[in-house]
Structures are given as structure tokens and as C-alpha cells.
Enzyme design. Structure first.
Site, PDB file in Angstrom:
ATOM      1  N   ASN A  83       0.832  -1.194   0.000  1.00 40.09           N
ATOM      2  CA  ASN A  83       0.000   0.000   0.000  1.00 40.09           C
ATOM      3  C   ASN A  83       0.876   1.256   0.000  1.00 40.09           C
ATOM      4  OD1 ASN A  83      -2.335   1.674   0.313  1.00 40.09           O
ATOM      5  ND2 ASN A  83      -3.343   0.015   1.428  1.00 40.09           N
ATOM      6  N   HIS A 113      24.347   0.980  11.416  1.00 35.77           N
ATOM      7  CA  HIS A 113      25.454   1.895  11.676  1.00 35.77           C
ATOM      8  C   HIS A 113      26.108   1.518  13.000  1.00 35.77           C
ATOM      9  CE1 HIS A 113      24.348   4.608   8.399  1.00 35.77           C
ATOM     10  NE2 HIS A 113      23.100   4.361   8.732  1.00 35.77           N
ATOM     11  N   ALA A 167      -0.126  -3.766  13.404  1.00 35.35           N
ATOM     12  CA  ALA A 167       0.150  -2.370  13.064  1.00 35.35           C
ATOM     13  C   ALA A 167       1.057  -1.707  14.094  1.00 35.35           C
ATOM     14  CB  ALA A 167      -1.157  -1.594  12.947  1.00 35.35           C
ATOM     15  N   ARG A 173      13.698  -8.864  15.745  1.00 38.15           N
ATOM     16  CA  ARG A 173      14.187 -10.250  15.707  1.00 38.15           C
ATOM     17  C   ARG A 173      13.239 -11.092  14.880  1.00 38.15           C
ATOM     18  NH1 ARG A 173      13.290 -10.737  22.037  1.00 38.15           N
ATOM     19  NH2 ARG A 173      14.804  -9.107  21.775  1.00 38.15           N
ATOM     20  N   ARG A 190       0.828 -15.342  19.741  1.00 34.40           N
ATOM     21  CA  ARG A 190       0.332 -16.721  19.694  1.00 34.40           C
ATOM     22  C   ARG A 190       0.491 -17.259  18.283  1.00 34.40           C
ATOM     23  NH1 ARG A 190      -4.646 -17.074  17.195  1.00 34.40           N
ATOM     24  NH2 ARG A 190      -5.909 -15.180  17.101  1.00 34.40           N
TER      25      ARG A 190
END
Length: 198
Positions: A83, A113, A167, A173, A190
Site C-alpha cells: 500500500n 550503523h 500495526a 528479531r 500466539r
């Protein structure tokens, strides 16, 4: 070894290298051109993506605007969609699988960095121009994932097949397959199972 090769290997490289600067400027110009092309002009948009040298599957649609650093280090699988305001800083490879849905304002950022300012600050290169030290880590989003709005995915992360990232998450990770994950930092809430069927 050339700076482009170092960059793609995730080694320290010189981002002010002339070839890298020219590739980046070309990509930025093409992104601007894409963003200023009407979405119904599919042929022109697809030609711009080809010129960016993105490895595109079938039926990929990028709503735009898009912002890519190089383009050439990105692959997107069949039937995937992104989007508005999709950003990819592709100093390392970014691989997006098939049937991946990407919400508005998503950023995939492979550059890293140094933590110490003594290693990070701008300096004069032995070639006589200002530069800094940078390296990167690849990002992989496997098939059938949904990345919701305003998610940031950091270099070195793999999102497992079938996962949903909520969202506003910051993914630092890797996330296992078939996981519902969200938060800052993003964490697995979950497993997605047959109980979630609509």
C-alpha cells in the site's frame, strides 16, 4: 573487493563510493517517476520497476508512493501487494515471498550503523571525500504474510511463512511461521491456527 560486493555481503563498506552513489541516484529518480505516474498507467509503472531491476513475480502491485535505495537488491513474489508509502532501504537483499500483503507506511531497513559515535561519524576518506561507515543485514518475508500499517522491520530479520505482524510494530528479531506478533519490540503473541478461520 568492490564496495557493492562488500555492501551485499553485509561487510563494512563506503556508502559514498561513486558507483553506489550513481546507483542510488538512479533509483531515487525512478521512484520519483513511479510516484508521479498514474496508477492506471500500468505499463509505464511496470517498465519503471524493470528499470529499477527489481525481481518481480506475477501480479505484483505497489500502490505508491515507493521509496527504494537501490531497487536492484529487492525481489517480490507473485500476487504480492504494498500500500501507500512503502520504503525499502536495500543495502542488503530484501526478499518478499508470494501472496504477501503490506500495509501503509511500512519500512524495511537493512542498513546498520556502528553504535560508537567514534566509528559512526563522518570522516575524510583516503580518496579525499567525506563518508561514513555502514553495513547491512538482509530481510526476508516468507510467503503468505500480512505486514500491517506502519511496521518497521530491521535488518537481519526473517518473518516466517503465514505470519501476521500487527500495526505499528518494530520487528527487531525473527518471527516463526504462522505467528501473530505485534508490539515495540515486536513479540509473538500466539500461533495462528485453524481456529482463526473466517
Amino acid at each position: 573487493m568492490k564496495e557493492l560486493e562488500k555492501m551485499l555481503k553485509g561487510e563494512l563498506y563506503d556508502p559514498a563510493d561513486a558507483l553506489l552513489v550513481s546507483l542510488k541516484m538512479k533509483a531515487h529518480r525512478l521512484c520519483l517517476e513511479y510516484n508521479n505516474t498514474l496508477e492506471e498507467d500500468i505499463n509505464k509503472r511496470n517498465n519503471i520497476l524493470k528499470e529499477l531491476d527489481i525481481k518481480l513475480g506475477k501480479n505484483v502491485f505497489l500502490q505508491g508512493p515507493i521509496y527504494f535505495d537501490y531497487g536492484r537488491n529487492i525481489s517480490i513474489g507473485d500476487n504480492s501487494y504494498a500500500n501507500f508509502n512503502f520504503t525499502i532501504l536495500d543495502t542488503c537483499r530484501v526478499t518478499i515471498g508470494k501472496n504477501v500483503f503490506i500495509g501503509t507506511g511500512v519500512s524495511l531497513v537493512t542498513p546498520v550503523h556502528p553504535l560508537r559515535y567514534e566509528d559512526r561519524n563522518i570522516y575524510m576518506s583516503d580518496k579525499g571525500y567525506l563518508t561514513d561507515k555502514e553495513y547491512g543485514k538482509p530481510i526476508t518475508i516468507e510467503d503468505n504474510c500480512w505486514i500491517a500499517s506502519n511496521v518497521t522491520i530491521i535488518g537481519g530479520v526473517t518473518i516466517g511463512a503465514g505470519s501476521v505482524i500487527g500495526a505499528g510494530s518494530v520487528v527487531t528479531r525473527s518471527i516463526p511461521k504462522n505467528s501473530l506478533a505485534f508490539g515495540n519490540p515486536c513479540r509473538v503473541i500466539r500461533e495462528i491456527t485453524g481456529k482463526d478461520k473466517m
